[in-house]
Design a protein around this motif. Sequence first.
Motif, PDB file in Angstrom:
ATOM      1  N   SER A 197       1.166  -0.777  -0.287  1.00  0.00           N
ATOM      2  CA  SER A 197       0.024  -0.296  -0.243  1.00  0.00           C
ATOM      3  C   SER A 197       0.919   1.497  -0.476  1.00  0.00           C
ATOM      4  CB  SER A 197      -0.579   0.079   1.649  1.00  0.00           C
ATOM      5  OG  SER A 197      -0.200   0.668   2.442  1.00  0.00           O
ATOM      6  N   GLY A 198       2.318   1.292   0.895  1.00  0.00           N
ATOM      7  CA  GLY A 198       2.827   2.783   0.598  1.00  0.00           C
ATOM      8  C   GLY A 198       3.133   3.052  -0.999  1.00  0.00           C
ATOM      9  N   PHE A 199       3.569   2.372  -1.363  1.00  0.00           N
ATOM     10  CA  PHE A 199       4.053   1.913  -2.839  1.00  0.00           C
ATOM     11  C   PHE A 199       2.512   2.874  -4.229  1.00  0.00           C
ATOM     12  CE2 PHE A 199       5.470   1.046  -7.820  1.00  0.00           C
ATOM     13  CZ  PHE A 199       6.304   1.870  -8.129  1.00  0.00           C
ATOM     14  N   ALA A 200       1.740   2.090  -3.677  1.00  0.00           N
ATOM     15  CA  ALA A 200       0.340   2.895  -4.289  1.00  0.00           C
ATOM     16  C   ALA A 200      -0.193   3.537  -3.928  1.00  0.00           C
ATOM     17  CB  ALA A 200      -1.085   1.689  -3.816  1.00  0.00           C
ATOM     18  N   THR A 201       0.055   4.395  -2.579  1.00  0.00           N
ATOM     19  CA  THR A 201      -0.109   5.665  -2.173  1.00  0.00           C
ATOM     20  C   THR A 201       1.061   7.074  -2.718  1.00  0.00           C
ATOM     21  OG1 THR A 201       0.374   5.452  -0.472  1.00  0.00           O
ATOM     22  CG2 THR A 201      -1.794   4.821  -0.169  1.00  0.00           C
ATOM     23  N   SER A 202       2.070   6.231  -2.988  1.00  0.00           N
ATOM     24  CA  SER A 202       2.681   7.320  -3.249  1.00  0.00           C
ATOM     25  C   SER A 202       2.857   7.725  -4.605  1.00  0.00           C
ATOM     26  CB  SER A 202       4.705   5.811  -2.715  1.00  0.00           C
ATOM     27  OG  SER A 202       5.039   6.133  -2.126  1.00  0.00           O
ATOM     28  N   MET A 203       2.522   6.759  -5.567  1.00  0.00           N
ATOM     29  CA  MET A 203       2.371   6.672  -6.703  1.00  0.00           C
ATOM     30  C   MET A 203       1.232   7.726  -6.894  1.00  0.00           C
ATOM     31  SD  MET A 203       2.593   3.644  -8.997  1.00  0.00           S
ATOM     32  CE  MET A 203       1.159   1.752  -8.069  1.00  0.00           C
ATOM     33  N   TYR A 204       0.084   7.667  -6.066  1.00  0.00           N
ATOM     34  CA  TYR A 204      -1.160   8.309  -5.917  1.00  0.00           C
ATOM     35  C   TYR A 204      -0.781   9.787  -5.547  1.00  0.00           C
ATOM     36  CZ  TYR A 204      -5.763  10.873  -4.461  1.00  0.00           C
ATOM     37  OH  TYR A 204      -6.861  11.397  -4.946  1.00  0.00           O
ATOM     38  N   SER A 205       0.075  10.446  -5.282  1.00  0.00           N
ATOM     39  CA  SER A 205       0.628  11.702  -4.039  1.00  0.00           C
ATOM     40  C   SER A 205       1.781  11.828  -5.729  1.00  0.00           C
ATOM     41  CB  SER A 205       1.820  10.814  -3.198  1.00  0.00           C
ATOM     42  OG  SER A 205       0.914  10.807  -2.468  1.00  0.00           O
TER      43      SER A 205
END
Length: 248
Positions: A197-205
């Motif tokens: 989830s950390g990488f997924a939310t990083s891509m969003y940001s």
Amino acid sequence: MTGLSVGILFIGMGIGSFISPLLLTFGVEGDLGFATVLSLISLALVLSFTRGYPKNYTRNLRGSFSPLMVRNWYVGLVIATFSVFFGGVASTLLNVHHVPNAISFGGLLGGLSFIGSGLGAALLLPIFEIKRFVKGGMILSALLAFIFAVVISYSLLFAPENFVLIVSYFLYGFFGNAFWSLALSSVIKYVKDPTLSGFATSMYSVVSNLGVALIPSELTLVFLSFPLEGFLVIAVMQLVALALAWWL
């Protein structure tokens, strides 16, 4: 937790908007020096809190992306872009309309937007979750963000009214950032392994910040040269984000 974390972030941005004129009394060196001190403190905190990370988490990023995430990315890009755009363009357009104290009033509007953003994320997300109204809350936030974006755009371009702008800036931040935060937190639903989830939310940001970096400067020129076209661009982009709220 997402709402509270994002809320604190934007409250900090609002405080920064309010105190920047005070910092400039020390000159540019003082302003940048203050930012440097805060950055060094942040660096020390990050280093102390992340010691040993990610020893208990997977390093394989396979499965951290889904094509359906692009819908969330679009919402993140639109809300973040216009939050920054409205704050940056306010003084310029108010000055065009010969509004008294346009520069200071524009700074006030930007600060109100960020404070509204912080409060919206910190208050609405926990309420929606406790009341089991997350999906409905997302659609409601998207609708109100669309309405206040249209009101801000029309007022800045054609008929600036101080009270209308003050209320609209605060409420666009309040509901817009709640929508942004809900779209962020729902990104983790696309990944199979919670540790991704950390990488997924990083891509969003990253996508959100690309919008902030690229769109406002170009859109400002459109606003100044072709007001009606600029108004329509914002209305349509926000309308698409509202439509996507049903499918995130």
